[in-house]
Design an enzyme around this catalytic site. Sequence first.
Site, PDB file in Angstrom:
ATOM      1  N   GLN A 122      -0.840  -0.606   4.386  1.00 45.80           N
ATOM      2  CA  GLN A 122      -0.988  -0.395   2.947  1.00 45.80           C
ATOM      3  C   GLN A 122      -1.503   1.001   2.608  1.00 45.80           C
ATOM      4  OE1 GLN A 122      -1.823  -3.193   4.620  1.00 45.80           O
ATOM      5  NE2 GLN A 122      -2.282  -4.899   3.238  1.00 45.80           N
ATOM      6  N   THR A 124      -0.331   4.064   2.740  1.00 47.66           N
ATOM      7  CA  THR A 124      -0.155   5.213   3.631  1.00 47.66           C
ATOM      8  C   THR A 124       1.133   5.983   3.335  1.00 47.66           C
ATOM      9  OG1 THR A 124       0.961   3.841   5.277  1.00 47.66           O
ATOM     10  CG2 THR A 124      -1.426   4.126   5.522  1.00 47.66           C
ATOM     11  N   LYS A 150      15.841  -5.562  -4.165  1.00 53.38           N
ATOM     12  CA  LYS A 150      15.092  -4.591  -3.366  1.00 53.38           C
ATOM     13  C   LYS A 150      15.278  -4.857  -1.876  1.00 53.38           C
ATOM     14  CE  LYS A 150      11.474  -3.651  -6.767  1.00 53.38           C
ATOM     15  NZ  LYS A 150      10.014  -3.619  -7.047  1.00 53.38           N
ATOM     16  N   ARG A 167      10.443  -3.899   5.520  1.00 53.53           N
ATOM     17  CA  ARG A 167      10.349  -4.568   4.219  1.00 53.53           C
ATOM     18  C   ARG A 167      11.677  -4.532   3.480  1.00 53.53           C
ATOM     19  NH1 ARG A 167       6.776  -1.972  -0.738  1.00 53.53           N
ATOM     20  NH2 ARG A 167       7.584  -3.266  -2.418  1.00 53.53           N
ATOM     21  N   HIS A 177       2.833  -7.225   4.923  1.00 54.84           N
ATOM     22  CA  HIS A 177       2.157  -6.143   5.656  1.00 54.84           C
ATOM     23  C   HIS A 177       1.660  -6.632   7.014  1.00 54.84           C
ATOM     24  CE1 HIS A 177       2.262  -2.938   2.669  1.00 54.84           C
ATOM     25  NE2 HIS A 177       1.997  -3.848   1.736  1.00 54.84           N
ATOM     26  N   ARG A 210      -2.835   7.653   7.272  1.00 56.07           N
ATOM     27  CA  ARG A 210      -3.245   8.526   6.171  1.00 56.07           C
ATOM     28  C   ARG A 210      -4.730   8.848   6.293  1.00 56.07           C
ATOM     29  NH1 ARG A 210      -2.872   6.831  -0.278  1.00 56.07           N
ATOM     30  NH2 ARG A 210      -3.564   8.827  -1.156  1.00 56.07           N
ATOM     31  N   SER A 218      -7.471   4.763  -2.421  1.00 59.98           N
ATOM     32  CA  SER A 218      -6.195   4.372  -3.015  1.00 59.98           C
ATOM     33  C   SER A 218      -6.062   2.852  -3.033  1.00 59.98           C
ATOM     34  CB  SER A 218      -5.038   4.985  -2.224  1.00 59.98           C
ATOM     35  OG  SER A 218      -3.805   4.631  -2.799  1.00 59.98           O
ATOM     36  N   HIS A 222      -5.908   0.378  -6.268  1.00 63.29           N
ATOM     37  CA  HIS A 222      -4.788  -0.558  -6.334  1.00 63.29           C
ATOM     38  C   HIS A 222      -5.298  -1.987  -6.575  1.00 63.29           C
ATOM     39  CE1 HIS A 222      -0.550  -1.229  -6.014  1.00 63.29           C
ATOM     40  NE2 HIS A 222      -0.634  -2.016  -4.958  1.00 63.29           N
ATOM     41  N   TRP A 229      -2.894  -8.828  -2.002  1.00 59.74           N
ATOM     42  CA  TRP A 229      -2.256  -9.120  -0.711  1.00 59.74           C
ATOM     43  C   TRP A 229      -2.682 -10.494  -0.201  1.00 59.74           C
ATOM     44  CZ3 TRP A 229      -4.453  -3.973  -0.972  1.00 59.74           C
ATOM     45  CH2 TRP A 229      -3.494  -2.982  -1.257  1.00 59.74           C
TER      46      TRP A 229
END
Length: 430
Positions: A122, A124, A150, A167, A177, A210, A218, A222, A229
């Site tokens: 997540q 990154t 998607k 994904r 994830h 990251r 981040s 979020h 999640w």
Amino acid sequence: MVFTHVVEESDCKGLLKNIQMRRKIEHRITLRKLIIFFALLTLFGVIYFGYFCSDNRCSLSYNPKPAIYSEWTVMNLLSTNITDFKSAKDTGTGVSYNDMQSENQLRFDMNAHDVMVFLHIQKTGGTSFGRHLVQDLDLQRPCTCQRKRKLCYCFRPSRNENWLFSRYSTGWKCGLHADFTELTGCVDSELDKNEGKSIKRRYFYLTLLRDPVSRYLSEYKHVQRGATWRMSRHWCGGHPASLEELPKCYNGTFWTDVTLNSFADCPHNLAANRQTRMLADLSLIGCYNSSYMNQEERNRVMLASAKRNLLSIAFFGLTEFQKLNQYIFEETFNLRFAVTFTQHNTTLSAVYKSLLNDEELEKVKRINALDIELYNFAKHFLFRRFEKLRAKNPNFKERWAHLGQLPSQSAFDWEKEVETEAADNEVNYT
């Protein structure tokens, strides 16, 4: 009288000997019966748990202390000179980067049974990279994408067989994830199920890391926007993590009103050191059972496992160095992207980071200490790999200048010098 007394005494001694003898015999018989009983009980247990007891039922009481991961295995992992690690043997990570760069050159073969597996951590930049994989690679048979779903079909040139597990190509087949532990125990069976047959495949794992402080902030922002999640399985040791192992940090459905201090203070918040946890083999630390070993040892083993797995996979990149990521990926897999990766130097987390006071910033660094060490470790090897690939390519300057530009898109001459002498030794890594 004396004779009679002697006879009676002799008879008594004989009687006692007979009684003692019978007791010894009875004791032996009882012991044999017990041995036979326990032997039969053990055999019955082996047969029942091995053949009749389902995984789900038997795993409910399972307290993971994996027999295949002995204390020797853990100590061997910790004592391994990771910088000299050469192959992916016994790690479960498939083909390694060093395997692909060796004399044998185990290159990715789209026409064989090779599969790229994207471990998406997540926050990154994995969403952008995942889209590059399904939309922008120059392939003989491009992925066919459906906007509303998607989802893309990424098949091999000659048959409808997946070459990418991610994904956007297969969906979250191993859980939302999914981490290293979940993927390595799930991908093969899911692809067999998806394609209706069992195939011997070679796996090439990919991931992105990251800067840990930026990634953590981040994720915090979020979560404030409504992310939870909550559908993640956290599967390990044959079962998902229980609520006792992973209690919720908040009441209700969302955690949108959370402050940074509350976010950081929850000891069960998986945002802290998420990258290390997701790259480690969690079976080594008893999965999510925190009582399996003390916290210091748990952190040490988890970090060592994450480092080892990072070097064992086929490719990893860092969010802060998009151009390096693209060049290393293209040279490693002998594939080209039709676009140049974009470097976003200003993000919401960067703006928020600038607003933190020293105490808050230090707190975030402290609880992400494992990720910070892992990131510095990864950064060292990323630059080392880049320099080696750069030195091997006599046409590096042209390749670097035209990343994301396919030969068919341009009339430039690959053999022609296009950069000035002053720029020969300078590379803008971002």
